[in-house]
Design a protein around this motif. Structure first.
Motif, PDB file in Angstrom:
ATOM      1  N   LEU A   1      66.701 -10.367   8.395  1.00  0.00           N
ATOM      2  CA  LEU A   1      65.504 -10.828   9.091  1.00  0.00           C
ATOM      3  C   LEU A   1      64.326 -10.324   8.260  1.00  0.00           C
ATOM      4  CD1 LEU A   1      63.988 -12.142  11.377  1.00  0.00           C
ATOM      5  CD2 LEU A   1      64.273 -10.062  12.726  1.00  0.00           C
ATOM      6  N   PHE A   2      63.686 -11.228   7.545  1.00  0.00           N
ATOM      7  CA  PHE A   2      62.640 -10.853   6.599  1.00  0.00           C
ATOM      8  C   PHE A   2      61.293 -10.775   7.312  1.00  0.00           C
ATOM      9  CE2 PHE A   2      59.325 -12.136   3.532  1.00  0.00           C
ATOM     10  CZ  PHE A   2      59.469 -11.096   2.623  1.00  0.00           C
ATOM     11  N   VAL A   3      60.637  -9.635   7.184  1.00  0.00           N
ATOM     12  CA  VAL A   3      59.315  -9.414   7.760  1.00  0.00           C
ATOM     13  C   VAL A   3      58.427  -8.804   6.684  1.00  0.00           C
ATOM     14  CG1 VAL A   3      57.981  -8.313   9.591  1.00  0.00           C
ATOM     15  CG2 VAL A   3      60.337  -9.007  10.031  1.00  0.00           C
ATOM     16  N   ALA A   4      57.257  -9.364   6.496  1.00  0.00           N
ATOM     17  CA  ALA A   4      56.312  -8.855   5.497  1.00  0.00           C
ATOM     18  C   ALA A   4      54.946  -8.681   6.142  1.00  0.00           C
ATOM     19  CB  ALA A   4      56.222  -9.796   4.294  1.00  0.00           C
ATOM     20  N   ALA A   5      54.156  -7.791   5.567  1.00  0.00           N
ATOM     21  CA  ALA A   5      52.793  -7.538   6.054  1.00  0.00           C
ATOM     22  C   ALA A   5      51.856  -7.487   4.861  1.00  0.00           C
ATOM     23  CB  ALA A   5      52.728  -6.235   6.843  1.00  0.00           C
ATOM     24  N   ALA A   6      50.655  -8.044   5.035  1.00  0.00           N
ATOM     25  CA  ALA A   6      49.703  -8.101   3.926  1.00  0.00           C
ATOM     26  C   ALA A   6      48.283  -8.018   4.457  1.00  0.00           C
ATOM     27  CB  ALA A   6      49.880  -9.395   3.133  1.00  0.00           C
ATOM     28  N   ASN A   7      47.417  -7.360   3.680  1.00  0.00           N
ATOM     29  CA  ASN A   7      45.995  -7.396   3.969  1.00  0.00           C
ATOM     30  C   ASN A   7      45.438  -8.751   3.568  1.00  0.00           C
ATOM     31  OD1 ASN A   7      45.939  -4.734   4.906  1.00  0.00           O
ATOM     32  ND2 ASN A   7      45.617  -3.922   2.843  1.00  0.00           N
ATOM     33  N   LEU A   8      44.254  -9.073   4.071  1.00  0.00           N
ATOM     34  CA  LEU A   8      43.651 -10.359   3.753  1.00  0.00           C
ATOM     35  C   LEU A   8      42.994 -10.370   2.391  1.00  0.00           C
ATOM     36  CD1 LEU A   8      42.102 -11.170   7.247  1.00  0.00           C
ATOM     37  CD2 LEU A   8      44.172 -12.131   6.232  1.00  0.00           C
ATOM     38  N   CYS A   9      42.725  -9.193   1.824  1.00  0.00           N
ATOM     39  CA  CYS A   9      42.130  -9.101   0.496  1.00  0.00           C
ATOM     40  C   CYS A   9      42.465  -7.738  -0.088  1.00  0.00           C
ATOM     41  CB  CYS A   9      40.614  -9.312   0.554  1.00  0.00           C
ATOM     42  SG  CYS A   9      39.713  -7.955   1.353  1.00  0.00           S
ATOM     43  N   PRO A  10      42.291  -7.533  -1.398  1.00  0.00           N
ATOM     44  CA  PRO A  10      42.649  -6.247  -1.999  1.00  0.00           C
ATOM     45  C   PRO A  10      41.893  -5.060  -1.440  1.00  0.00           C
ATOM     46  CG  PRO A  10      42.426  -7.929  -3.697  1.00  0.00           C
ATOM     47  CD  PRO A  10      41.933  -8.529  -2.419  1.00  0.00           C
ATOM     48  N   CYS A  11      40.603  -5.237  -1.122  1.00  0.00           N
ATOM     49  CA  CYS A  11      39.823  -4.101  -0.636  1.00  0.00           C
ATOM     50  C   CYS A  11      40.078  -3.819   0.836  1.00  0.00           C
ATOM     51  CB  CYS A  11      38.331  -4.329  -0.879  1.00  0.00           C
ATOM     52  SG  CYS A  11      37.559  -5.540   0.221  1.00  0.00           S
ATOM     53  N   GLY A  12      40.616  -4.796   1.570  1.00  0.00           N
ATOM     54  CA  GLY A  12      40.947  -4.597   2.970  1.00  0.00           C
ATOM     55  C   GLY A  12      39.812  -4.840   3.933  1.00  0.00           C
ATOM     56  N   ARG A  13      38.637  -5.226   3.441  1.00  0.00           N
ATOM     57  CA  ARG A  13      37.493  -5.409   4.347  1.00  0.00           C
ATOM     58  C   ARG A  13      37.436  -6.795   4.965  1.00  0.00           C
ATOM     59  NH1 ARG A  13      35.211  -2.391   0.030  1.00  0.00           N
ATOM     60  NH2 ARG A  13      34.525  -0.312   0.682  1.00  0.00           N
ATOM     61  N   SER A  14      38.120  -7.758   4.365  1.00  0.00           N
ATOM     62  CA  SER A  14      38.122  -9.102   4.937  1.00  0.00           C
ATOM     63  C   SER A  14      38.750  -9.057   6.324  1.00  0.00           C
ATOM     64  CB  SER A  14      38.904 -10.054   4.029  1.00  0.00           C
ATOM     65  OG  SER A  14      38.904 -11.355   4.561  1.00  0.00           O
ATOM     66  N   GLY A  15      38.100  -9.751   7.266  1.00  0.00           N
ATOM     67  CA  GLY A  15      38.590  -9.744   8.640  1.00  0.00           C
ATOM     68  C   GLY A  15      38.022  -8.615   9.467  1.00  0.00           C
ATOM     69  N   THR A  16      37.108  -7.822   8.903  1.00  0.00           N
ATOM     70  CA  THR A  16      36.470  -6.735   9.628  1.00  0.00           C
ATOM     71  C   THR A  16      34.959  -6.974   9.671  1.00  0.00           C
ATOM     72  OG1 THR A  16      36.067  -5.324   7.688  1.00  0.00           O
ATOM     73  CG2 THR A  16      38.257  -5.212   8.709  1.00  0.00           C
ATOM     74  N   ASP A  17      34.240  -6.028  10.267  1.00  0.00           N
ATOM     75  CA  ASP A  17      32.785  -6.138  10.313  1.00  0.00           C
ATOM     76  C   ASP A  17      32.134  -5.751   8.992  1.00  0.00           C
ATOM     77  OD1 ASP A  17      32.987  -6.897  12.958  1.00  0.00           O
ATOM     78  OD2 ASP A  17      32.833  -4.835  13.707  1.00  0.00           O
ATOM     79  N   GLU A  18      32.902  -5.213   8.068  1.00  0.00           N
ATOM     80  CA  GLU A  18      32.382  -4.824   6.772  1.00  0.00           C
ATOM     81  C   GLU A  18      32.387  -6.009   5.820  1.00  0.00           C
ATOM     82  OE1 GLU A  18      33.864  -0.912   5.387  1.00  0.00           O
ATOM     83  OE2 GLU A  18      35.157  -0.999   7.150  1.00  0.00           O
ATOM     84  N   THR A  19      31.590  -5.903   4.766  1.00  0.00           N
ATOM     85  CA  THR A  19      31.468  -6.977   3.787  1.00  0.00           C
ATOM     86  C   THR A  19      32.506  -6.820   2.690  1.00  0.00           C
ATOM     87  OG1 THR A  19      29.098  -7.137   4.192  1.00  0.00           O
ATOM     88  CG2 THR A  19      29.934  -8.140   2.164  1.00  0.00           C
ATOM     89  N   CYS A  20      33.243  -7.897   2.420  1.00  0.00           N
ATOM     90  CA  CYS A  20      34.238  -7.885   1.351  1.00  0.00           C
ATOM     91  C   CYS A  20      33.549  -8.205   0.030  1.00  0.00           C
ATOM     92  CB  CYS A  20      35.330  -8.912   1.646  1.00  0.00           C
ATOM     93  SG  CYS A  20      36.528  -9.114   0.313  1.00  0.00           S
ATOM     94  N   HIS A  21      33.794  -7.372  -0.979  1.00  0.00           N
ATOM     95  CA  HIS A  21      33.173  -7.550  -2.298  1.00  0.00           C
ATOM     96  C   HIS A  21      34.176  -8.002  -3.347  1.00  0.00           C
ATOM     97  CE1 HIS A  21      29.451  -5.791  -0.845  1.00  0.00           C
ATOM     98  NE2 HIS A  21      30.134  -4.768  -0.347  1.00  0.00           N
ATOM     99  N   CYS A  22      35.344  -8.481  -2.912  1.00  0.00           N
ATOM    100  CA  CYS A  22      36.351  -8.941  -3.871  1.00  0.00           C
ATOM    101  C   CYS A  22      35.881 -10.236  -4.538  1.00  0.00           C
ATOM    102  CB  CYS A  22      37.683  -9.179  -3.166  1.00  0.00           C
ATOM    103  SG  CYS A  22      38.409  -7.696  -2.425  1.00  0.00           S
ATOM    104  N   SER A  23      35.970 -10.272  -5.850  1.00  0.00           N
ATOM    105  CA  SER A  23      35.566 -11.466  -6.598  1.00  0.00           C
ATOM    106  C   SER A  23      36.617 -12.556  -6.446  1.00  0.00           C
ATOM    107  CB  SER A  23      35.396 -11.119  -8.077  1.00  0.00           C
ATOM    108  OG  SER A  23      36.653 -10.764  -8.647  1.00  0.00           O
ATOM    109  N   PRO A  24      36.254 -13.817  -6.667  1.00  0.00           N
ATOM    110  CA  PRO A  24      37.248 -14.900  -6.597  1.00  0.00           C
ATOM    111  C   PRO A  24      38.417 -14.688  -7.540  1.00  0.00           C
ATOM    112  CG  PRO A  24      35.028 -15.802  -6.587  1.00  0.00           C
ATOM    113  CD  PRO A  24      34.878 -14.341  -6.851  1.00  0.00           C
ATOM    114  N   ALA A  25      38.146 -14.151  -8.728  1.00  0.00           N
ATOM    115  CA  ALA A  25      39.244 -13.916  -9.680  1.00  0.00           C
ATOM    116  C   ALA A  25      40.208 -12.851  -9.149  1.00  0.00           C
ATOM    117  CB  ALA A  25      38.683 -13.493 -11.037  1.00  0.00           C
TER     118      ALA A  25
END
Length: 545
Positions: A355-379
């Motif tokens: 039974l395969f289960v995986a978990a992932a953040n929405l972006c490398p910095c982890g701020r996406s999906g929160t009240d903080e601003t995500c500064h991850c570049s498109p690249a």
């Protein structure tokens, strides 16, 4: 089983003495029957082992010599050749010491070769002749039971092999006791299967998680139909907590399954004292694991984390941080539920019903999906998401975005959250329905249904058919994704007690095909490419007919 002649004349006028002792060797997760043949002939004193012995087996020459002499038996000062047949695959481990010593003593007329040829011996010898437990005793015992021969092993292995019902065992502490067992002066025992009981309930429970009903529902569906699940969301949203609790809603293993799982674990160099348990395995490897560590392999193939999670949960936390090679290697086990590895001209197939289960953040910095601003570049985002390729994501049935808790954990909730025990009861009922449909299948779960089985076992109502057809057209689902939505809808119908898949079942299944909001602009997200948007309703009708 024929023992072969005890002796015959040699061409040089001497006498060649021959004896054979059955044993077993590990090949992948299975134990294969191997005959240890010993020939003693005239010539300069020399002890050779042939038949592709590994380094541990070659070192057995000195251990066996010392153990025989220190047990009070004469070691033949002649030319000794030991052959491990079949000789087309490498033999490893220290479990060959005992059969080598007994075969030599049989050729030296200390023990009757006819009786030795009707027993399976496995065990390591110390220099003073003590028989020790070795890795892989459970698969060795299963092989001995299958071929109908008694097992001669260390007394330390007795508790482990008791799980093999009907197996005759001769537990010994020393080489001298092993000799007495072969001579017939001591009796073995036919073991009665030792019953296993579930340990006390684990402390992780779904009742601990509040305001996560949508995610907990997805976990229930995944467990009920054995569907791959991907949890996404910002750090601290509860993804790991959900993944760690999925085993608490899975029904326990059967006795046969528990022995099978323990056999796999006993071959993986984890421990010699692997006890069967009715709890389903849960594996949570670190994201720095290599591809061979995850999938299995090595110079001498051994099971990886995927096979160690067989019949249980493989949880990959921080999924995008795993190496691309390791992640892409999951394509085969997610489809075929087994892994085939070829190393040094050895082909081994490992079980991988996970039974395969995986978990992932929405972006490398982890701020996406929160009240903080995500500064991850498109690249940077592109590199992050590219580790989860479209073929891998297309093999996942359920996508769930978990939001952070918006209230204090100390605030009281309305009503009591459902416990794992209550959810597990519904999962067990859904499993029962699936097994009743395919009682002879080794994998009766909905996630393994072929197209023909879907048409037979997952009939759609007219409204459900229209909705699935429309979704195939407007969402641009791939053919694989279309079938996966159908399978998930069948599982939802099982949880609801429906014989046919209804419109509400399909509607809920489609909700779990939605990619996280942060991914909608990524080109490799399956189901939204230009090519897939060319699908039409005619194709959907053809798939369902």
């Amino acid at each position: 089983m024929q023992a072969g002649p005890a002796s015959r004349p040699a061409s040089n006028g001497g006498v060649i003495v021959f004896a054979r002792m059955p044993s077993v060797g590990l090949l992948g997760v299975d134990a294969k029957l191997v005959h240890v043949e010993v020939s003693i002939s005239s010539g300069l004193p020399r002890f050779e082992i042939v038949g592709l012995p590994g380094s541990e087996v070659r070192e057995a020459k000195e251990r066996v010599r010392a153990a025989i002499e220190n047990s009070g038996y004469p070691f033949p000062l002649r030319r000794i050749v030991a052959n491990l047949t079949p000789a087309d695959w490498k033999k490893e481990g220290a479990g060959w010491d005992l059969p080598l010593a007994l075969a030599i003593l049989g050729a030296a007329s200390v023990i009757p070769v006819e009786r030795a040829a009707r027993m399976v011996a496995v065990g390591e010898l110390t220099l003073d002749g003590v028989v020790k437990d070795v890795r892989g005793m459970l698969p060795a015992a299963r092989t001995a039971k299958r071929i109908g021969l008694p097992l001669l092993c260390s007394v330390d292995s007795l508790d482990l092999v008791r799980t093999i019902e009907g197996l005759q065992v001769f537990p010994v502490r020393s080489l001298r006791q092993a000799v007495e067992a072969v001579q017939g002066t001591c009796c073995g025992a036919t073991v009665a299967r030792e019953s296993l009981a579930l340990d006390p309930e684990r402390r992780e429970d779904f009742a601990d998680l509040i305001e996560m009903e949508h995610a907990k529902r997805a976990c229930e569906i995944a467990a009920a139909g054995w569907h791959p699940l991907l949890l996404t969301g910002p750090p601290g949203s509860g993804k790991t907590a959900l993944g760690m609790r999925i085993t608490s809603i899975l029904p326990p293993l059967s006795m046969e399954e528990a022995v099978e799982v323990a056999s796999i674990h006993s071959t993986a160099h984890l421990s010699t004292n692997v006890r069967p348990s009715l709890h389903r395995p849960f594996r949570n490897p670190h994201h720095s694991i290599s591809a061979s560590g995850l999938l299995g392999g090595g110079s001498y193939p051994r099971p990886g984390e995927v096979s160690l999670a067989h019949r249980g949960v493989l949880f990959l936390d921080e999924f995008p941080e795993f190496s691309r090679t390791a992640v892409e290697g999951l394509r085969q086990p997610l489809e075929s539920r087994e892994i085939t590895v070829v190393r040094n001209q050895i082909l081994v197939t490992f079980p991988a019903q996970i039974l395969f289960v995986a978990a992932a953040n929405l972006c490398p910095c982890g701020r996406s999906g929160t009240d903080e601003t995500c500064h991850c570049s498109p690249a940077l985002l592109q590199r992050y998401y590219s580790r989860m390729s479209a073929p891998i994501l297309d093999r996942i049935d359920l996508f769930v975005e978990v939001a952070r808790l918006r209230r204090s954990p100390f605030e009281r909730t309305n009503g009591n959250p459902e416990s794992s025990r209550i959810i597990r009861a519904r999962v067990e009922a859904a499993w029962k329905r699936q097994k009743q449909r395919q009682p002879e299948s080794v994998f009766p779960f909905n996630s393994g249904y072929s197209l023909q089985e879907l048409r037979r076992w997952a009939p759609l109502t007219r409204q459900a058919r229209d909705l699935l057809e429309t979704a195939y057209d407007r969402l641009g689902l791939s053919t694989r994704a279309f079938h996966r939505v159908w399978r998930v809808a069948r599982t939802i119908a099982d949880l609801s007690g429906h014989d046919a898949v209804e419109r509400d079942d399909v509607a809920e299944a489609l909700q779990y095909r939605r990619r996280p909001s942060a991914w909608v602009d990524m080109k490799d997200a399956p189901g939204i490419t230009a090519a897939s948007l060319e699908s039409n309703r005619t194709g959907a009708r053809r798939l369902m007919e």
